[in-house]
Design an enzyme around this catalytic site. Structure first.
Site: not given
Length: 479
Positions: A13, A77, A130, A184, A187-188, A191
């Site tokens: 994808a 996914k 990211s 991560k 991190h999000n 964010e």
């Protein structure tokens, strides 16, 4: 099929195909590609002949196309699809080979997967990536976990495609098993907080000054030239400048005010609760998205009493107050995120270099910002720094910003403008610096109704008051 590729990508994808193209564009890499749908593999190879992809239409052929130790990055996914691909690769890979999950997996799933795959002799690496679609194509920030053995093979490959900040690739071996996906996740979470704070700053300026989105765009563009310089400030100006082609209105005024979420922010908050770490700014950002997505409740409550917003007397001073409040609140979000990294590392036995994490967030990722260098410097100067906000640079920011911060939060409250992230960040700051908190009363209440005991400030031991027996205090066994 001959083993001509040194790296493979499964799942083509947008993110997977862009990552494959990035890999192929770097000297020394030959990239094998495989997708569950062979048509997508053929399309990618046809669209980008310059990449020299090695195409496979079966997992067996994909494995055969890779030189040893075979290294494959999964970009599918999260959840069951990831588990299915891992199972397929384990069947055709051999001990010493490397499977990398580059998706947004929950770190506890990564710990489980790493343990299961390690039992076969194959290395499993959870790698946070990211930067979105553009980052995947041109250079992301990469946060790999997994074994040291896997990093020796994988490190040079990831360094070849990572973003570069001040001459350094934005990738480091974060730690073992799920450490990469854990960082991560944090991190999000940061964010989420950063985006909510910027949105609140925009809303305060718009309601407080009456300026248009285009005018506020210029304010953010100017802010991006100074200490607030960051990717999110930069794109905020771009979004606010955008005019809707169909209506001629500012695009921000025709977008439905219901913010979506993919779960990583909630994971950050849930994990913080388990670890006992206050991440109030991040939590309020998650809750703000949840509230925005409750249109029926908001419609039912729209008639509740409250003040209307009034224009400020001095717009320029107010805008500067908002800028400083935004900067102070952003620092709180990052500090809370690093607190959770420290707690997670302690809980799961990871050795995470906090300064290195700040470094790899300087480029490629969504939260890249100028002051990440200051975070790296703070941890370099004091590796045992207990809480980031006490470092000299950040203390100086709070000395400059706190009066503005308080004025902004007071203005929001008195004018009925929701500012949950600004408000909670200030409350956290005040709670952190308080010499004494009302938690003493909470402990007294807990002891009264549940005999939960308490400690005293003036002597050692654990105590309980016999509330229904003359209120006599007794010392109890702490074991």
């Amino acid at each position: 099929m001959s083993a001509t590729a040194n790296i493979g990508v499964v799942g083509l994808a947008v993110m997977g195909s862009n990552l494959a193209r990035n890999l192929a564009s770097r000297e020394g890499n030959r990239v094998a590609v495989y997708n569950r749908s062979p048509e997508r593999t053929r399309e990618l190879v046809a669209e980008h002949p310059e990449a020299g992809f090695v195409r496979s239409e079966s997992v067996k052929d994909f494995a055969a196309s890779l030189s040893k130790p075979r290294t494959a990055i999964i970009m599918v996914k999260a959840g069951a699809p990831t588990d299915a691909v891992i199972d397929q690769l384990v069947e055709v890979f051999e001990p010493g080979d490397i499977i990398v999950d580059g998706g947004n997996a929950l770190f506890t799933d990564t710990i489980r997967r790493e343990r299961a795959v390690r039992a076969t002799g194959i290395n499993f690496v959870g790698a946070g990536i990211s930067g979105g679609e553009e980052g995947a194509l041109h250079g992301p920030s990469i946060m790999p976990g997994g074994s040291v053995e896997a990093w020796q093979t994988l490190g040079p490959i990831l360094k070849s495609i990572a973003a570069v900040a001040e001459g350094e690739p934005c990738v480091t071996h974060v730690g073992t098993d799920g450490a990469g996906h854990f960082v991560k996740m944090i991190h999000n979470g940061i964010e989420y907080a950063d985006m909510q704070l910027i949105a609140e700053a925009y809303d305060l300026i718009r309601q407080g000054t009456g300026k248009s989105p285009a005018e506020i765009a210029e304010i953010f563009a100017e802010w991006n030239k100074g200490e607030l310089e960051s990717y999110l400030i930069e794109i905020t100006a771009e979004v606010l400048r955008q005019v809707d082609a169909a209506t001629g209105k500012p695009l921000v005024d025709v977008i439905l005010d219901q913010a979506g979420a993919k779960g990583t922010g909630a994971w950050t908050v849930q994990t913080a609760l388990d670890l006992g770490v206050p991440v109030s700014g991040i939590a309020e950002a998650v809750f703000a998205r949840s509230l925005s997505s409750k249109p029926e409740q908001r419609a039912a409550a729209s008639g509740l009493p409250g003040p209307g917003a009034t224009l400020v007397a001095d717009p320029d001073s107010f805008i500067e107050d908002v800028r400083l409040a935004l900067f102070a609140s952003k620092i709180i979000a990052y500090s809370q995120g690093f607190d959770e990294i420290v707690a997670g590392a302690s809980e799961y036995g990871w050795e995470i270099d906090k300064g290195e994490i700040a470094k790899i967030w300087r480029g490629g990722c969504i939260i890249r910002a100028q002051f990440l260098n200051r975070i790296t410097e703070a941890f370099a100067a004091d590796p045992g720094l207990v809480v980031l906000v006490t470092a000299p640079y950040f203390r100086g920011i709070f000395e400059r910003a706190q009066d503005s911060w308080r004025r902004v939060v007071a203005h929001a409250a008195s004018n009925g403008i929701p500012s949950p992230a600004f408000s909670s960040s200030l409350s956290y700051y005040d709670g952190l610096r308080a010499k004494r908190l009302p938690a003493a009363l909470v402990q007294g209440q807990r002891d009264f109704f549940g005999a939960h005991t308490y400690r005293r400030i003036d002597r050692e031991g654990v105590f309980h008051t016999l509330w229904s027996e003359g209120r006599r205090e007794v010392q109890v066994d702490s074991n």
